[in-house]
Each structure stands twice: as C-alpha cells, then as structure tokens.
Motif scaffolding. Structure first.
Motif, mmCIF file in Angstrom:
data_model
loop_
_atom_site.group_PDB
_atom_site.id
_atom_site.type_symbol
_atom_site.label_atom_id
_atom_site.label_comp_id
_atom_site.label_asym_id
_atom_site.label_seq_id
_atom_site.Cartn_x
_atom_site.Cartn_y
_atom_site.Cartn_z
ATOM 1 N N SER A 96 -8.608 0.797 -7.427
ATOM 2 C CA SER A 96 -8.428 1.803 -8.475
ATOM 3 C C SER A 96 -8.969 1.275 -9.794
ATOM 4 O O SER A 96 -8.803 0.099 -10.131
ATOM 5 C CB SER A 96 -6.947 2.158 -8.621
ATOM 6 N N HIS A 106 -2.025 -5.453 1.765
ATOM 7 C CA HIS A 106 -2.877 -4.618 0.947
ATOM 8 C C HIS A 106 -2.409 -4.505 -0.495
ATOM 9 O O HIS A 106 -1.215 -4.428 -0.767
ATOM 10 C CB HIS A 106 -2.957 -3.204 1.525
ATOM 11 N N ASN A 131 -15.292 -1.402 -4.998
ATOM 12 C CA ASN A 131 -15.213 -0.026 -5.480
ATOM 13 C C ASN A 131 -14.084 0.763 -4.829
ATOM 14 O O ASN A 131 -13.865 1.923 -5.178
ATOM 15 C CB ASN A 131 -16.550 0.690 -5.247
ATOM 16 N N ASP A 132 -13.350 0.145 -3.864
ATOM 17 C CA ASP A 132 -12.170 0.792 -3.311
ATOM 18 C C ASP A 132 -10.960 0.614 -4.222
ATOM 19 O O ASP A 132 -9.978 1.353 -4.118
ATOM 20 C CB ASP A 132 -11.836 0.210 -1.936
ATOM 21 N N SER A 142 0.825 -1.198 0.000
ATOM 22 C CA SER A 142 0.000 0.000 0.000
ATOM 23 C C SER A 142 0.864 1.255 0.000
ATOM 24 O O SER A 142 1.921 1.301 0.633
ATOM 25 C CB SER A 142 -0.919 0.003 1.217
ATOM 26 N N TRP A 160 -4.985 -0.164 -3.571
ATOM 27 C CA TRP A 160 -6.275 0.491 -3.418
ATOM 28 C C TRP A 160 -6.870 0.337 -2.038
ATOM 29 O O TRP A 160 -7.901 0.922 -1.729
ATOM 30 C CB TRP A 160 -7.249 -0.085 -4.430
ATOM 31 N N ILE A 161 -6.290 -0.488 -1.182
ATOM 32 C CA ILE A 161 -6.858 -0.724 0.152
ATOM 33 C C ILE A 161 -6.109 0.141 1.164
ATOM 34 O O ILE A 161 -4.887 0.122 1.211
ATOM 35 C CB ILE A 161 -6.759 -2.204 0.556
ATOM 36 N N SER A 162 -6.850 0.881 1.957
ATOM 37 C CA SER A 162 -6.237 1.643 3.036
ATOM 38 C C SER A 162 -6.872 1.230 4.345
ATOM 39 O O SER A 162 -8.004 0.771 4.392
ATOM 40 C CB SER A 162 -6.436 3.148 2.815
ATOM 41 N N PRO A 214 -16.053 -3.353 -1.001
ATOM 42 C CA PRO A 214 -14.642 -3.038 -1.248
ATOM 43 C C PRO A 214 -14.219 -3.148 -2.710
ATOM 44 O O PRO A 214 -13.137 -2.663 -3.057
ATOM 45 C CB PRO A 214 -13.903 -4.088 -0.391
ATOM 46 N N LYS A 260 -11.965 -7.236 2.227
ATOM 47 C CA LYS A 260 -10.981 -6.700 1.308
ATOM 48 C C LYS A 260 -10.015 -7.791 0.845
ATOM 49 O O LYS A 260 -9.611 -7.827 -0.323
ATOM 50 C CB LYS A 260 -10.222 -5.546 1.964
ATOM 51 N N ASP A 316 -14.183 -6.025 8.038
ATOM 52 C CA ASP A 316 -14.028 -5.169 6.872
ATOM 53 C C ASP A 316 -12.768 -5.549 6.088
ATOM 54 O O ASP A 316 -12.787 -5.688 4.874
ATOM 55 C CB ASP A 316 -13.964 -3.709 7.307
#
Length: 428
Positions: free
Chosen positions: A232, A179, A229-230, A166, A182-184, A227, A201, A197
């Motif tokens: 990119s 990650h 839509n999280d 990430s 795109w995952i934070s 997720p 992911k 959550d």
C-alpha cells in the motif's frame, strides 16, 4: 660500555612503550580513528588489526563501514560456494548470517544484491546506523535451501507476533501470519513449501524492516522487485516520512506518486523515478528549488521532460533511460516557450541550468529531437549520449562550456581549442 648499552636499551624500550601507549590513546577516540582511517588503504587496516587486541578493537569496525556485495571479498565468497566440483555444495547462508551478526552494528553504507545479506542485515537488531541502503537487483543464491513454512520464521527479520497480519481472508492459514497487509495469497502452495513468488514478497518485507530500523538513512534505493508495487502506498509513505535526513531516493520500478514525494520531502536533492505523469501536470506556481539531480527510468517524451524541468530551477543533473517518439512540432514548441508564466512583467523566469545530461539509450531517429533539446542547456558541461550530426552541430552552437562528450573519440578537443583561442584573443 655494558652499562651504557643497557641504559640505552632501557631508554629505547621506555620510549617505544610510551609511543605505543600514545597510539592506543589516539585509537580510543572514535573521531580521531575515523580521520586516520581515511588516509589508510584497506590492506593497511587489515595489517593493523593484527598488531594487538586493542588495535583490532578500534580498527576492525572501519572495515565494515561500507558493505558492497558487488565487490570482493563478497563475490569471492559466493563464487567459492558455487563450485560445481562439490557433490553437495554447502549453504552459504549460515556463514553470511554469522558475519553480519558479529559486525553488522558497524555498517554505515550498504550496497546489497544478494537476498541472504539483506536477510541477515534486517535480522540484526544492532544494524541501526545506516546512512545509505542501495538494493536494486536481488539475487537468490543457488545453494540456499528453499524456505519452508517450518523454517521461514527463522528467516523473517522479526518474530511472527510482531508481523502485521493480512486482512485478506483468502490467504492460506499456514502462511497468513507471514504477510504484511499489502500481501495477499490466492494460490495453493505445495504442503510445507513457500513458492518463489512469496519468497520475493518476504524479501520485500525484509527490505522495509531494515528501512524502519534505520531512521537516519540519507540515501535509499528500492529493490528491483515487482511485489514492491503490491504494498500500500500509505505504508510506504509513512515509512519514508520517518527518514528525516533523506536526500537521495531511487524508486527503481516502484510506482509512487512523484509529485507527492516532492511535496512531502521538499529537501530531496536526488530523485530517480519511473512514472513521470504526476510531474507533467504540475500547476505553474509549484517549484522545487532543492532538487539537484533527476533520473527518469523509462522512455520519455522530451517535451514532457521540459515541462517538468520548468518547475525545477535548481536542477543540475538529468539522467534519462531513453527517448520516446513524438511529433517534432511539439518539441519545437516546448523548446521555444517555457511553461511557467511570470506573475508580473518584471519577474524573470528561473530555468534549470543543467550541467550534466545523460541518456542511456538513443537511436539515429532521435538525432533531430536531441539537437532541439540541448539548445535549452547553454551551461552544459557534460553530455553522455550517442552523438550524431544534428546533435553535434547543436552542441557546438549552443553549449560553449562542454568538457565531456561521450560517443565520439576526441570530439571534445574542438570545444577546448575554441575556448583556448578565445581566451588568447581576450588577453591580446
């Protein structure tokens, strides 16, 4: 007599051996085996793999060509692990992983609803021959132990060193390497435990890992997970561009630009999307002739649907989740005038000849709108939606070739009798 009987037995045994050898030779040819399996029931194949080791070797893979967790025996396995009379229910994950590890290389078509199965498939480096991957809803088994930071490396579809790290500096160092870009992670997790959550992911990561290792995919349905839509949009598009044979794409709730997809994949034949906005504003000259089926996973204005369809002259099937409220005057104008203007007075406007129309959810207030809408489809053969008075009259007056109507029992007999009477009059 004894000599004759012995000779007969020897001859019979020799003939049986030759026949058996011939069958073994046939089963050794994959193309012939596939043709034979098409005419066998699953129970016959299961019996065949018990004949001998040779038959087992060549017939067993056919039992794994299609993997559908919505059907038995998968449902039966999950139910057996869900029994409440056991004080400590066993974890189903090791059993699933072992089955996929042994047979995953034979799988060609996957319909998966359980996270454990998706995880096992993505972890199998031999599962690289998929033609279809249908995910949709994802379920997490009740007896599966929660993932922890210590054990999550074993659940990932690839070693940690190959995971894209990430770029978000706010992530917790303990889980940063888990990650994709795109995952934070801005939440504080309890020590050693991955919360639900992040678990979803990681499921999304497994899905994309499986897609990337199967460039031969023809049909793809995204997971029904937020997720998605999280991620990119560049990452998703780059991954999809590797699927040179992709013909059937279902985005579920993922908000990719439909216009971009139509441009990048001009040979798409089936597409289901959630966001219609990008297609409503298409310029008049853009047409996509290859698309045969369009699905709209939301409530839409029928006038907007007509605007989009003017750019899809080859469309044969339309599926809509539901009808949004709009002024009836707008719909009348859209029905009366196609949006695309011919380049010259002699050029004909190609409109889609829809043969199948399905609307999942309709209300009585939609009756007048649907009655206007169906007038644009005189070649309609199948209509699956609630049929009220105005819609029924419009179908009768404008859709002569109907063969299937849902909503009212026996209603289609009127159309069949009319066509029969017309044919009889023509013969006279």
């Amino acid at each position: 007599m004894i000599g004759l009987q012995s000779t007969h037995r020897v001859t019979q045994t020799t003939a049986t051996t030759i026949c058996s050898n011939n069958i073994d030779v046939v089963l050794s040819i994959p193309e012939l085996t596939q043709l034979i399996v098409k005419h066998l029931r699953t129970s016959d194949i299961r019996s065949g793999i018990l004949v001998n080791r040779h038959w087992n070797q060549h017939l067993a893979p056919s039992l794994w060509y299609s993997l559908n967790t919505l059907l038995n025996p998968w449902q039966r396995h999950f139910r057996s692990y869900d029994r409440t009379d056991q004080p400590q229910p066993p974890d189903v994950a090791p059993f699933i992983r072992d089955m996929i590890a042994r047979h995953g290389q034979h799988v060609r078509h996957v319909t998966v609803t359980w996270n454990i199965v998706l995880e096992a498939l993505s972890a199998n480096s031999g599962c690289i021959h998929l033609s279809s991957l249908i995910v949709g809803q994802i379920m997490y088994h009740s007896t599966t132990k929660p993932l922890t930071v210590k054990t999550v490396a074993e659940a990932l579809p690839h070693p940690p060193e190959t995971v894209l790290v990430s770029t978000d500096t706010t992530v917790t160092p303990l889980v940063q390497w888990l990650h994709l870009p795109w995952i934070s992670n801005i939440k504080e997790y309890r020590p050693g435990v991955i919360n639900e959550d992040l678990r979803r992911k990681i499921t999304v990561e497994r899905f994309w890992s499986l897609v990337r290792q199967n460039p031969g995919l023809v049909q793809l349905k995204f997971p029904y997970l937020g997720p998605m839509n999280d991620l990119s949009k560049e990452y998703m598009i780059d991954t999809l561009l590797a699927l040179k044979d992709l013909r059937d794409l279902d985005l579920e709730l993922t908000l990719l630009d439909a216009r971009m997809l139509m441009r990048l994949f001009p040979k798409l034949e089936r597409l289901r999307i959630y966001n219609l906005d990008a297609l409503v504003i298409l310029p008049a000259h853009e047409q996509y002739n290859h698309l045969r089926s369009l699905g709209l996973r939301t409530y839409v204005k029928l006038s907007n649907v007509l605007k989009v369809m003017d750019h899809l002259p080859g469309l044969d099937e339309l599926w809509i989740q539901g009808v949004a409220v709009e002024p009836i005057t707008e719909l009348r104008a859209a029905v009366a005038f196609p949006r695309i203007v011919p380049k010259s007075p002699r050029e004909a406007v190609a409109l889609p000849l829809i043969r199948s129309l399905q609307i999942e959810e309709t209300l009585l207030r939609d009756d007048e709108s649907l009655a206007l809408f169906v007038r644009r489809f005189p070649r309609l053969v199948e209509f699956r939606a609630e049929v009220n008075e105005a819609t029924e009259d419009a179908l009768w007056n404008h859709c002569y070739y109907l063969e299937v109507i849902s909503g009212k029992r026996g209603i289609i007999e009127r159309w069949k009798r009319r066509r029969f009477d017309d044919q009889r009059k023509q013969r006279k």
